[in-house]
Scaffold this active site. Structure first.
Site, mmCIF file in Angstrom:
data_model
loop_
_atom_site.group_PDB
_atom_site.id
_atom_site.type_symbol
_atom_site.label_atom_id
_atom_site.label_comp_id
_atom_site.label_asym_id
_atom_site.label_seq_id
_atom_site.Cartn_x
_atom_site.Cartn_y
_atom_site.Cartn_z
ATOM 1 N N ASP A 46 0.842 -1.198 0.000
ATOM 2 C CA ASP A 46 0.000 0.000 0.000
ATOM 3 C C ASP A 46 0.879 1.250 0.000
ATOM 4 O O ASP A 46 1.532 1.566 0.996
ATOM 5 C CB ASP A 46 -0.896 -0.012 1.241
ATOM 6 N N TYR A 51 3.317 9.877 0.082
ATOM 7 C CA TYR A 51 4.337 9.311 0.981
ATOM 8 C C TYR A 51 5.740 9.592 0.441
ATOM 9 O O TYR A 51 6.735 9.390 1.130
ATOM 10 C CB TYR A 51 4.156 7.800 1.178
ATOM 11 N N HIS A 111 -6.939 9.758 -2.527
ATOM 12 C CA HIS A 111 -6.455 9.710 -1.136
ATOM 13 C C HIS A 111 -7.350 10.501 -0.178
ATOM 14 O O HIS A 111 -7.545 10.121 0.967
ATOM 15 C CB HIS A 111 -5.021 10.250 -1.084
#
Ligand SMILES: NC(=O)c1ccc[n+]([C@@H]2O[C@H](COP(=O)([O-])OP(=O)(O)OC[C@H]3O[C@@H](n4cnc5c(N)ncnc54)[C@H](OP(=O)(O)O)[C@@H]3O)[C@@H](O)[C@H]2O)c1
Length: 295
Positions: A46, A51, A111
């Site tokens: 994931d 990130y 997201h």
């Protein structure tokens, strides 16, 4: 894939547990932990554009020697993406694919609904998401941190409904998350959880401490080996048919996580006790900006 899977609404399979590269590894090179996770049995990874470490997934897969078909890869659209003229969702996902070193992802998630909710562009964004499936860049598409109103805005227009809604889910957000969970169940949207261990890792001192210990003790006797309070929390998710997105830096914890699926079931009384006491607390940790105070 030998791991237990759930079937998504489009007929595709998703492993019940995924290894995350956010939280503990946010903005860092996560290739070592991802490599360790794959070597010890994780097949579902994931990631997210935000990130800032999608290359880590690519590097770990390369080092693992695994075939692409044996892995399930998720990434997520940057919360900073906009539908402004000149912006391309396709180009955004292609950037991720390049970093990961693959020509498709198994699952691409929006997201956060926040920016699109504010300017009313969620339906338009979703049409663009559907284009990614048609172009073969994403096998499945879904959302993350979507509340009931966000899901309804997308479902009203969707020709491909979201396959997954990945949300913060543990007993200390159950008071707020239950209505989202119920709508997802009713509409065939698979729920994935993150921060599932929060009552243990971030909520110690709450009403569940003794209850989780007691259940872990009862299960340890029935299982014939130690069941941890973390496994009790994961089992609560598994029995709701929720995908567990977790992470760790430790090989021994990987074995603990992957064994949660084999732990004997919680009884309905134990589940009720977890939920009745869980809702006494509302402790949201992530993506607070997408939820109002007290949600
Ligand atoms: N969609 C979103 O907006 C969103 C938001 C947040 C996260 N996520 C995804 O979900 C993934 C997992 O999130 P999470 O970290 O919140 O998952 P989690 O499963 O709640 O927690 C995992 C963390 O707990 C620690 N841990 C496990 N058991 C423990 C114990 N008994 N005592 C102390 N610490 C323990 C692990 O550290 P050790 O290294 O010590 O094992 C690890 O860092 C992220 O990496 C990301 O991919 C998504």
């Amino acid at each position: 894939m030998s791991t237990k899977t759930y079937t998504l609404s489009n007929g595709k399979h998703i492993p019940w547990i995924g290894f995350g590269t956010g939280t503990a590894f946010y903005g860092q090179d996560a290739s070592g932990p991802v490599k360790q996770a794959i070597a010890n049995g994780f097949t579902h990874l994931d990631g997210a554009q935000s990130y800032d470490n999608e290359e880590s997934i690519g590097a770990a897969i390369k080092a693992s020697g695994k075939q692409r078909l044996d892995l399930f890869i998720t990434t997520k659209l940057s919360p900073n993406f906009t539908l402004a003229p000149g912006e391309s969702l396709k180009a955004s996902l292609e950037g991720s694919l390049k970093k990961i070193g693959t020509d498709y992802v198994d699952l691409f998630l929006v997201h956060s609904p926040l920016a699109f909710r504010k300017d009313g562009t969620l339906p338009a964004l979703w049409v663009a998401m559907e284009g990614l499936v048609k172009d073969g860049l994403a096998r499945s598409i879904g959302v993350s941190n979507f509340k009931v109103e966000d899901l309804e805005a997308v479902l009203a227009e969707a020709s491909i409904p979201p396959a997954v809604n990945q949300i913060e889910l543990h007993p200390y957000v159950w008071r707020s998350a239950k209505s989202i969970y119920d709508l997802c169940k009713a509409k065939g949207i698979t729920v994935a959880s993150y921060n599932g261990l929060s009552p243990l890792t971030k909520g110690k001192g709450g009403p569940l401490d003794g209850i989780l210990e007691d259940i872990a003790g009862r299960l340890s006797k029935d299982y014939g080996k130690t069941v941890t309070t973390g496994q009790v929390l994961q089992k609560w998710l598994i029995q709701k048919e929720v995908i567990v997105i977790t992470t760790t830096s430790k090989a021994e914890r990987i074995h603990e996580y992957l064994d949660a699926i084999n732990v004997p079931d919680l009884t309905s009384d134990e589940i009720a006790k977890i939920e009745e006491n869980g809702v006494k607390v509302l402790k949201r940790v992530y993506m607070k900006n997408a939820f109002a105070e007290g949600e």
